[in-house]
Design a protein around this motif. Structure first.
Motif, PDB file in Angstrom:
ATOM      1  N   ARG A   1       0.918  -1.058   0.164  1.00  0.00           N
ATOM      2  CA  ARG A   1      -0.142   0.080  -0.205  1.00  0.00           C
ATOM      3  C   ARG A   1       0.716   1.166  -0.014  1.00  0.00           C
ATOM      4  O   ARG A   1       1.803   1.413   0.675  1.00  0.00           O
ATOM      5  N   THR A   2       0.434   2.223  -0.781  1.00  0.00           N
ATOM      6  CA  THR A   2       0.950   3.579  -0.675  1.00  0.00           C
ATOM      7  C   THR A   2       0.659   4.316   0.441  1.00  0.00           C
ATOM      8  O   THR A   2      -0.433   3.996   1.030  1.00  0.00           O
ATOM      9  N   PRO A   3       1.246   5.476   1.102  1.00  0.00           N
ATOM     10  CA  PRO A   3       0.868   6.174   2.080  1.00  0.00           C
ATOM     11  C   PRO A   3      -0.455   6.907   1.807  1.00  0.00           C
ATOM     12  O   PRO A   3      -1.256   7.102   2.748  1.00  0.00           O
TER      13      PRO A   3
ATOM     14  N   ASP B   1      -1.127   9.410  -7.692  1.00  0.00           N
ATOM     15  CA  ASP B   1      -0.286   8.674  -6.743  1.00  0.00           C
ATOM     16  C   ASP B   1       0.597   7.661  -7.501  1.00  0.00           C
ATOM     17  O   ASP B   1       0.127   6.748  -8.127  1.00  0.00           O
TER      18      ASP B   1
ATOM     19  N   SER C   1       3.548   6.427  -6.143  1.00  0.00           N
ATOM     20  CA  SER C   1       4.509   5.945  -4.971  1.00  0.00           C
ATOM     21  C   SER C   1       4.732   4.478  -5.095  1.00  0.00           C
ATOM     22  O   SER C   1       5.579   4.022  -4.659  1.00  0.00           O
TER      23      SER C   1
ATOM     24  N   HIS D   1       9.662   2.453   0.197  1.00  0.00           N
ATOM     25  CA  HIS D   1       8.470   2.600   1.266  1.00  0.00           C
ATOM     26  C   HIS D   1       8.842   4.032   2.248  1.00  0.00           C
ATOM     27  O   HIS D   1       7.874   4.201   3.061  1.00  0.00           O
ATOM     28  N   GLU D   2       9.959   4.424   2.117  1.00  0.00           N
ATOM     29  CA  GLU D   2      10.193   5.699   2.865  1.00  0.00           C
ATOM     30  C   GLU D   2       9.598   6.770   2.443  1.00  0.00           C
ATOM     31  O   GLU D   2       9.568   7.744   3.230  1.00  0.00           O
TER      32      GLU D   2
ATOM     33  N   ALA E   1       6.973   8.795  -0.486  1.00  0.00           N
ATOM     34  CA  ALA E   1       5.745   8.676  -1.535  1.00  0.00           C
ATOM     35  C   ALA E   1       6.449   9.582  -2.792  1.00  0.00           C
ATOM     36  O   ALA E   1       7.328  10.152  -2.628  1.00  0.00           O
TER      37      ALA E   1
ATOM     38  N   ASP F   1       8.587  12.483   2.020  1.00  0.00           N
ATOM     39  CA  ASP F   1       8.549  11.525   2.946  1.00  0.00           C
ATOM     40  C   ASP F   1       7.303  10.883   3.074  1.00  0.00           C
ATOM     41  O   ASP F   1       6.135  11.478   2.784  1.00  0.00           O
ATOM     42  N   ALA F   2       7.193   9.668   3.410  1.00  0.00           N
ATOM     43  CA  ALA F   2       5.739   8.885   3.429  1.00  0.00           C
ATOM     44  C   ALA F   2       5.006   9.568   4.389  1.00  0.00           C
ATOM     45  O   ALA F   2       3.774   9.619   4.115  1.00  0.00           O
ATOM     46  N   GLY F   3       5.478  10.196   5.562  1.00  0.00           N
ATOM     47  CA  GLY F   3       4.846  10.716   6.423  1.00  0.00           C
ATOM     48  C   GLY F   3       3.962  12.203   6.158  1.00  0.00           C
ATOM     49  O   GLY F   3       2.969  12.581   6.588  1.00  0.00           O
TER      50      GLY F   3
END
Lengths: 372, 127
Positions: free
Chosen positions: A8-10, A52, A54, A149-150, A152, A209-211
């Motif tokens: 899954r993407t963020p 998206d 990502s 994964h770190e 997006a 960043d994913a966050g």
């Protein structure tokens, strides 16, 4: 692969909550469309679309030998790249077959801790390319990190994309040249922004960043909606890139296809350099008999899809690798490989669409080119 | 025609039976899932069809899909105006969006089809 094991993407939950129809794409749960493919396509051609992306692989290569290794792995020179430059290139095997098509960035990355090279690879090829790098690096001095994964990755594409981003970004994007990228601040987040894309429109791609992804995406979505744009799924991404004549790995590109027959000479530099596949590609340049990639224009409504046979006077001359009904031209378009004797623009060929024959005219690529 | 009065195949076709003639179309759920329809090939009048066998094709921007015959019989009439007005499949799938009328073969029936409630349940499970 079941839904539970898909990556899954963020932004996955945002898509699912906003009408995204989620499908398995290369092992990722991705939105194929939100509303109508045609509406999403047109929004990108006339205003701005958000994608998206990502799921694409993001690899970081850092260390004294990073540039030399990539230079050995891809079809273009990497060692002369300056910070801020982005290059499209092919990773090939020794036979010249395409292992992947990639973007190489000479950058300082969002974490700030690495200043080396970034490589964006296709989701479907990520593990293969990571393995290929491990196999080819020998004792070269570098660190390789799969940072997919770190981070997006969001593409913002369309005639109003840069104007929209300029209002949200600290740096002046209009002054940025195509195929360059830089660290900047967007929506109060540190991001890497490049003027690149896969739609034939102006715009760019953001690595964050994913966050930060949801925060940035929501602000972009709000701005895009004001301009008549919005999120775009993978289905319209495919119709957009097809109109723009851009190859898609697994369709126009594979290990059985070399960059020359794919018409990607611009992404090959053979002069005074060695790289894996070089000799085979040089030989392919002299080979006038291999099938080549062409565009096809059809009449009516029925699209020639992947696998459809292409004929000339009842003789098979090739096959379709991608095809769709073009929302821009309101007729079917396709790409495929045909014998070079059948590849001249204007040549009338026949496509077998599920048992019925339809005339198709060889067209120069791209089908669509934006006004400059 | 109200969907509650129709029968449905698991492949998303609907059937309205009048005597031994079945009027056939595709459900609102199917039209919604296909989106961006661009082309429909009607079955030929006179064609003999069997349940779960392809009867004709509908094509969207994204893909081409088979429409399956929900009953056994012979195609006796088709909706000639449909291919040029595919939007009616979305606007009025159970009336103007009919595709074909099939005269049931001797002994053929519709007992294998679902009622609307069972079909709704299937659609909910498919998401």
């Amino acid at each position: 692969m079941t839904a539970e094991t898909l990556q899954r993407t963020p932004l996955h939950d945002w898509h699912a909550a906003h009408g995204g129809r989620m499908v398995d794409f290369a092992g990722w749960s991705m939105p194929v469309q939100y509303s109508s493919i045609v509406e999403e396509h047109q929004a990108t051609r006339t205003a701005v679309g958000l994608f998206d992306i990502s799921h694409m692989g993001r690899l970081l290569l850092d260390g004294p030998d990073a540039g030399a290794l990539i230079d050995r792995l891809v079809t273009r020179r990497i060692l002369d790249m300056n910070p801020g430059q982005v290059r499209y290139a092919l990773v090939c095997n020794a036979d010249g077959g395409v292992l992947d098509d990639v973007l190489v960035y000479q950058v300082t990355l969002p974490s700030g801790e690495l200043s080396g090279y970034g490589m964006v690879v296709n989701a479907s090829n990520r593990e293969k390319i990571v393995g290929w790098i491990a196999q080819q690096r020998g004792d070269m001095d570098l660190k390789v990190q799969d940072a997919t994964h770190e981070y997006a990755m969001i593409a913002v594409q369309g005639p109003r994309a840069i104007e929209m981003l300029d209002g949200l970004c600290e740096c002046e994007l209009t002054a940025m040249r195509y195929y360059t990228g830089n660290m900047t601040t967007l929506c109060d987040c540190r991001v890497f922004f490049s003027r690149t894309g896969y739609t034939g429109e102006d715009g760019g791609e953001i690595i964050c960043d994913a966050g930060s992804a949801v925060h940035i995406w929501e602000q972009l979505a709000a701005k895009a909606a004001e301009l008549g744009g919005g999120p775009v799924g993978l289905a319209a991404r495919d119709t957009l890139r097809l109109e723009a004549g851009m190859p898609l790995y697994g369709h126009e590109l594979s290990e059985e296809i070399n960059p020359i027959q794919a018409g990607l000479d611009f992404a090959v530099n053979l002069r005074n350099r060695e790289f894996i596949g070089r000799d085979a590609i040089a030989a392919a340049q002299r080979d006038n008999g291999q099938p080549v990639r062409v565009g096809l224009l059809l009449d009516g409504k029925r699209a020639a899809r992947e696998g459809a046979a292409i004929l000339r006077d009842d003789e098979p001359v090739g096959h379709v690798t991608s095809g769709t009904f073009s929302p821009t031209f309101e007729r079917p378009i396709a790409m495929g490989y045909v014998k070079p004797t059948a590849a001249a623009p204007g040549t009338t060929l026949t496509v077998d669409i599920r048992g019925s024959r339809h005339p198709a005219q060889v067209s120069p690529l791209p089908f669509y080119q934006r006004g400059k | 025609m109200k969907p509650e009065d129709l029968k449905f195949a698991k492949t998303h076709e609907w059937v309205a039976l009048d005597g031994d003639v079945a009027t056939v179309g595709i459900s609102a759920f199917a039209v919604e899932a296909l989106t961006d329809l661009v082309f429909m090939e009607l079955p030929a009048v006179g064609k003999q069809v069997e349940p779960e066998e392809p009867m004709c094709e509908v094509e969207s921007v994204k893909a081409v899909s088979d429409v399956y015959a929900p009953v056994a019989g012979e195609v006796i009439e088709v909706n000639e105006s449909l291919p040029d007005n595919l939007e009616v499949l979305g606007e009025d799938p159970y009336e103007k969006g009919w595709i074909a009328k099939i005269k049931l073969a001797a002994g053929a029936g519709i007992d294998h089809l679902m009622d609307h409630a069972a079909y709704e349940k299937q659609c909910a499970e498919e998401g």
